[in-house]
Design an enzyme around this catalytic site. Structure first.
Site, PDB file in Angstrom:
ATOM      1  N   LYS A  89      13.377  -6.027  -0.413  1.00 49.08           N
ATOM      2  CA  LYS A  89      12.508  -6.939  -1.179  1.00 49.08           C
ATOM      3  C   LYS A  89      11.155  -6.252  -1.273  1.00 49.08           C
ATOM      4  O   LYS A  89      10.369  -6.245  -0.321  1.00 49.08           O
ATOM      5  CB  LYS A  89      12.407  -8.288  -0.450  1.00 49.08           C
ATOM      6  CG  LYS A  89      11.195  -9.148  -0.806  1.00 49.08           C
ATOM      7  CD  LYS A  89      11.213  -9.672  -2.217  1.00 49.08           C
ATOM      8  CE  LYS A  89       9.981 -10.521  -2.520  1.00 49.08           C
ATOM      9  NZ  LYS A  89       8.766  -9.703  -2.795  1.00 49.08           N
TER      10      LYS A  89
ATOM     11  N   ARG B 251      -5.354   1.050   4.171  1.00 46.41           N
ATOM     12  CA  ARG B 251      -4.301   1.602   5.022  1.00 46.41           C
ATOM     13  C   ARG B 251      -4.389   0.903   6.367  1.00 46.41           C
ATOM     14  O   ARG B 251      -5.488   0.661   6.864  1.00 46.41           O
ATOM     15  CB  ARG B 251      -4.510   3.115   5.213  1.00 46.41           C
ATOM     16  CG  ARG B 251      -4.376   3.935   3.953  1.00 46.41           C
ATOM     17  CD  ARG B 251      -4.956   5.337   4.133  1.00 46.41           C
ATOM     18  NE  ARG B 251      -4.393   6.016   5.275  1.00 46.41           N
ATOM     19  CZ  ARG B 251      -5.137   6.549   6.256  1.00 46.41           C
ATOM     20  NH1 ARG B 251      -6.458   6.458   6.216  1.00 46.41           N
ATOM     21  NH2 ARG B 251      -4.558   7.154   7.264  1.00 46.41           N
ATOM     22  N   CYS B 252      -3.214   0.585   6.926  1.00 42.47           N
ATOM     23  CA  CYS B 252      -3.245  -0.089   8.229  1.00 42.47           C
ATOM     24  C   CYS B 252      -3.911   0.813   9.256  1.00 42.47           C
ATOM     25  O   CYS B 252      -4.517   0.343  10.208  1.00 42.47           O
ATOM     26  CB  CYS B 252      -1.845  -0.509   8.657  1.00 42.47           C
ATOM     27  SG  CYS B 252      -0.698   0.846   8.774  1.00 42.47           S
ATOM     28  N   THR B 253      -3.820   2.134   9.059  1.00 35.49           N
ATOM     29  CA  THR B 253      -4.375   3.097  10.002  1.00 35.49           C
ATOM     30  C   THR B 253      -5.797   3.555   9.635  1.00 35.49           C
ATOM     31  O   THR B 253      -6.288   4.526  10.196  1.00 35.49           O
ATOM     32  CB  THR B 253      -3.490   4.354  10.050  1.00 35.49           C
ATOM     33  OG1 THR B 253      -3.220   4.735   8.711  1.00 35.49           O
ATOM     34  CG2 THR B 253      -2.191   4.126  10.784  1.00 35.49           C
TER      35      THR B 253
ATOM     36  N   ARG C 291      -0.454   7.747  10.450  1.00 37.17           N
ATOM     37  CA  ARG C 291       0.939   7.518  10.848  1.00 37.17           C
ATOM     38  C   ARG C 291       1.681   8.836  10.994  1.00 37.17           C
ATOM     39  O   ARG C 291       2.483   9.022  11.885  1.00 37.17           O
ATOM     40  CB  ARG C 291       1.616   6.642   9.783  1.00 37.17           C
ATOM     41  CG  ARG C 291       3.104   6.474   9.927  1.00 37.17           C
ATOM     42  CD  ARG C 291       3.551   5.310   9.079  1.00 37.17           C
ATOM     43  NE  ARG C 291       3.018   5.388   7.728  1.00 37.17           N
ATOM     44  CZ  ARG C 291       3.737   5.666   6.643  1.00 37.17           C
ATOM     45  NH1 ARG C 291       5.024   5.885   6.724  1.00 37.17           N
ATOM     46  NH2 ARG C 291       3.167   5.700   5.447  1.00 37.17           N
TER      47      ARG C 291
ATOM     48  N   ASN D  67       0.801  -1.236   0.000  1.00 42.99           N
ATOM     49  CA  ASN D  67       0.000   0.000   0.000  1.00 42.99           C
ATOM     50  C   ASN D  67       0.832   1.283   0.000  1.00 42.99           C
ATOM     51  O   ASN D  67       0.325   2.337  -0.348  1.00 42.99           O
ATOM     52  CB  ASN D  67      -1.041  -0.007   1.132  1.00 42.99           C
ATOM     53  CG  ASN D  67      -0.417  -0.063   2.500  1.00 42.99           C
ATOM     54  OD1 ASN D  67       0.768  -0.356   2.649  1.00 42.99           O
ATOM     55  ND2 ASN D  67      -1.208   0.212   3.516  1.00 42.99           N
ATOM     56  N   TYR D  68       2.092   1.178   0.416  1.00 41.35           N
ATOM     57  CA  TYR D  68       3.024   2.310   0.311  1.00 41.35           C
ATOM     58  C   TYR D  68       4.377   1.762  -0.150  1.00 41.35           C
ATOM     59  O   TYR D  68       5.341   1.784   0.626  1.00 41.35           O
ATOM     60  CB  TYR D  68       3.205   3.009   1.662  1.00 41.35           C
ATOM     61  CG  TYR D  68       2.077   3.914   2.097  1.00 41.35           C
ATOM     62  CD1 TYR D  68       2.046   5.248   1.708  1.00 41.35           C
ATOM     63  CD2 TYR D  68       1.056   3.455   2.927  1.00 41.35           C
ATOM     64  CE1 TYR D  68       1.022   6.091   2.132  1.00 41.35           C
ATOM     65  CE2 TYR D  68       0.041   4.287   3.354  1.00 41.35           C
ATOM     66  CZ  TYR D  68       0.028   5.610   2.947  1.00 41.35           C
ATOM     67  OH  TYR D  68      -0.980   6.448   3.376  1.00 41.35           O
TER      68      TYR D  68
ATOM     69  N   GLU E 205       5.449  -3.467  11.222  1.00 42.16           N
ATOM     70  CA  GLU E 205       4.189  -2.729  11.170  1.00 42.16           C
ATOM     71  C   GLU E 205       3.196  -3.673  10.526  1.00 42.16           C
ATOM     72  O   GLU E 205       3.381  -4.078   9.380  1.00 42.16           O
ATOM     73  CB  GLU E 205       4.378  -1.474  10.317  1.00 42.16           C
ATOM     74  CG  GLU E 205       3.094  -0.754  10.041  1.00 42.16           C
ATOM     75  CD  GLU E 205       3.287   0.413   9.064  1.00 42.16           C
ATOM     76  OE1 GLU E 205       4.423   0.827   8.831  1.00 42.16           O
ATOM     77  OE2 GLU E 205       2.268   0.885   8.537  1.00 42.16           O
TER      78      GLU E 205
ATOM     79  N   GLU F  78     -10.206  -7.304   9.400  1.00 46.11           N
ATOM     80  CA  GLU F  78      -9.761  -6.099   8.703  1.00 46.11           C
ATOM     81  C   GLU F  78     -10.082  -6.257   7.214  1.00 46.11           C
ATOM     82  O   GLU F  78      -9.425  -7.043   6.536  1.00 46.11           O
ATOM     83  CB  GLU F  78      -8.236  -6.038   8.911  1.00 46.11           C
ATOM     84  CG  GLU F  78      -7.578  -4.824   8.424  1.00 46.11           C
ATOM     85  CD  GLU F  78      -6.069  -4.869   8.662  1.00 46.11           C
ATOM     86  OE1 GLU F  78      -5.480  -5.965   8.798  1.00 46.11           O
ATOM     87  OE2 GLU F  78      -5.469  -3.787   8.667  1.00 46.11           O
TER      88      GLU F  78
HETATM   89  O1  G3H Z   1      -0.746   1.305   5.960  1.00 41.99           O
HETATM   90  C1  G3H Z   1      -0.003   1.689   6.841  1.00 41.99           C
HETATM   91  C2  G3H Z   1       0.612   3.019   6.789  1.00 41.99           C
HETATM   92  O2  G3H Z   1       1.713   3.097   7.656  1.00 41.99           O
HETATM   93  C3  G3H Z   1      -0.398   4.088   7.101  1.00 41.99           C
HETATM   94  O3  G3H Z   1       0.141   5.324   6.834  1.00 41.99           O
HETATM   95  O4  G3H Z   1      -1.520   6.678   8.093  1.00 41.99           O
HETATM   96  O5  G3H Z   1       0.020   7.738   6.449  1.00 41.99           O
HETATM   97  O6  G3H Z   1      -1.829   6.260   5.673  1.00 41.99           O
HETATM   98  P1  G3H Z   1      -0.848   6.571   6.757  1.00 41.99           P
END
Ligand code: G3H
Length: 460
Positions: A181, A268-270, A422, A158-159, A235, A362
């Site tokens: 990787k 996004r994890c957040t 984040r 995702n990033y 993470e 999730e």
């Molecule tokens: O997906 C996990 C990311 O660390 C979230 O970052 O809160 O900037 O979207 P973000």
């Protein structure tokens, strides 16, 4: 073979001896967009060996020079934001503007890390012995921070650029070498990012980027003896709760639920992954969120739509499974469920109950459950019953209540009156329970990638 992107080792772009490639499927067209080399375990062994020897001289390179190279890489990365963002659009269907933001944010993160690194790595400690019982003032202890050695970085899809540089930059400033990787979806964006480091002029072998199947080289890398005794920083997932009290500004809450729950289609994890709202304000809040969900644009990332196809067909199938389960168990659908290929229309599910999978799992997609609660304790209980503990947020005008709730929530971060996030990237970022190991954020990551070395001067 011009069709297959090469991998990066010894300061050169190379083809794998496997003669095989891995396809990257464009989530929007569901057709092969790019191909990358399927590296072999033997090639991994070689990059680990090169990383080990390059690290020795890199650690001796003055800190200000290491910082200078990082600043150069940051500038080159920003100069190339457009082509890299285009790759993000094609590989992971990130909306066009967000893709550019990811690259610019990454350049800023690298520069900030270089600046922070010269400050915190330029300092050590001096201790004297006579503060510990039984000792005279006969021992002087000098401490400094030294690199760990070879750092292995495996960022998620995702990033692919930003969550790569958040490891690459701290590792390098601290004097480590780096083996990257990248995720398969996002690998070409990551290779472009690596090219920026190449152009900046880092020494050969210091940075390598191997591509291929997780099953062939990913597991092999994580168990590689060359990265032995190096601590883990992880993470992982999250089920970030948004607790809404009766006195909350509901327009602010709705705006944050939209941004927090649906940006990058919830991948996004957040992301806000469950709303826990007090029953007395829930009808009004759900109506406000519904009205804004209706305004979200749905379509191609090239058109900068808000909601774009999720990363893979299997991800879309998983999300659909959660939606079907909620339907069978009686959740209220605020919108009709709609899917076309990997594209899932945004969906708010009201009256979700704890027996539904979506209350706990999730989705990593644009589907958001609302659970109505009758007390603050009920909200905290639901949040803490989760295996995850990344972030959470609470909306109220009563700051005292907000602090008490924050203290009670078993998550790495609690945001008061804003959606989880984040950034800014120098803030500590960590997950409790199954959400991670260690703490990120620029400063913590630099420290994480060092060890303490002490020299003791024994006086006669
Ligand atoms: O997906 C996990 C990311 O660390 C979230 O970052 O809160 O900037 O979207 P973000």
């Amino acid at each position: 073979d011009g069709d297959v992107y090469n991998y990066y080792a010894d300061g050169e772009w190379k083809k794998s001896s496997s003669g095989k490639s891995v396809a990257i499927i464009n989530p929007t067209t569901r057709k092969t967009q790019y191909k990358v080399q399927a590296c072999t375990q033997e090639e991994v062994n070689k990059v680990m060996e090169a990383a080990k020897s390059a690290q020795k001289s890199w650690a001796k390179t003055p800190l200000w020079k290491r910082a200078e190279l990082l600043h150069r890489a940051a500038a080159i990365l920003k100069e190339h934001k457009t082509p890299i963002a285009e790759c993000l659009v094609k590989e992971i269907a990130k909306p066009a503007k967000d893709a550019v933001t990811e690259v610019v944010r990454s350049g800023d993160l690298i520069s900030y890390t270089a600046e922070e690194g010269v400050r915190i790595l330029g300092e050590g400690k001096f201790l004297v012995s006579d503060s510990f019982p039984g000792n005279q003032r006969t021992k002087y202890c000098l401490t400094s921070k030294i690199p760990l050695g070879v750092i292995l970085a495996i960022p998620p899809f995702n990033y692919p650029v930003n969550l790569a540089v958040s490891k690459v930059a701290p590792a390098l400033i601290a004097g480590n070498s780096l083996v990257l990787k990248p995720p398969t979806q996002g690998a070409v964006s990551a290779l472009h990012m690596v090219q920026c480091f190449h152009l900046a002029g880092f020494p050969k072998g210091l940075i390598s980027c191997v591509t291929g199947k997780g099953s062939e080289i990913g597991d092999f890398l994580t168990m590689h003896p060359g990265a032995g005794m190096i601590p883990l920083q992880m993470e992982l997932g999250g089920k970030d709760a948004c607790i809404v009290l009766e006195d909350a500004d509901l327009d602010l809450v709705a705006a944050n639920i939209i941004k927090g729950g649906f940006s990058y289609s919830g991948q996004r994890c957040t992301a806000v992954k469950v709303v826990l709202v007090m029953e007395s304000v829930s009808n009004v809040l759900v109506e406000k969120v519904k009205a804004q969900v209706a305004k979200l644009t749905v379509g191609a990332p090239e058109d900068d739509c808000d909601i774009t196809p999720v990363v893979s067909e299997s991800s879309a199938n998983f999300i659909e499974g959660l939606v079907k389960d909620a339907k069978e168990k009686g959740a209220t659908f605020c919108e009709e469920y709609k899917r076309d290929g990997n594209l899932i229309w945004p969906l708010l599910l009201d009256n979700v109950r704890p027996d539904m999978r979506i209350a706990w799992e999730e989705p990593f997609g644009p589907v958001l459950p609302v659970i109505r609660i009758n007390s603050i304790e009920e909200g905290i209980h639901h949040c803490n019953a989760s295996n995850f503990g990344l972030q959470g947020c609470v909306f109220t005008k009563d700051v005292n209540k907000a602090i008490l709730i924050s203290d009670a929530m078993e998550t790495g971060t609690v945001q008061i009156n804003s959606a989880p996030a984040r950034g800014p990237d120098h803030f500590p970022f960590q997950g409790l329970k199954d959400s991670g190991i260690g703490s990120q954020g620029v400063t913590n990551s630099i420290n994480m990638m060092t060890k303490i070395k002490t020299t003791v001067i024994n006086l006669p």
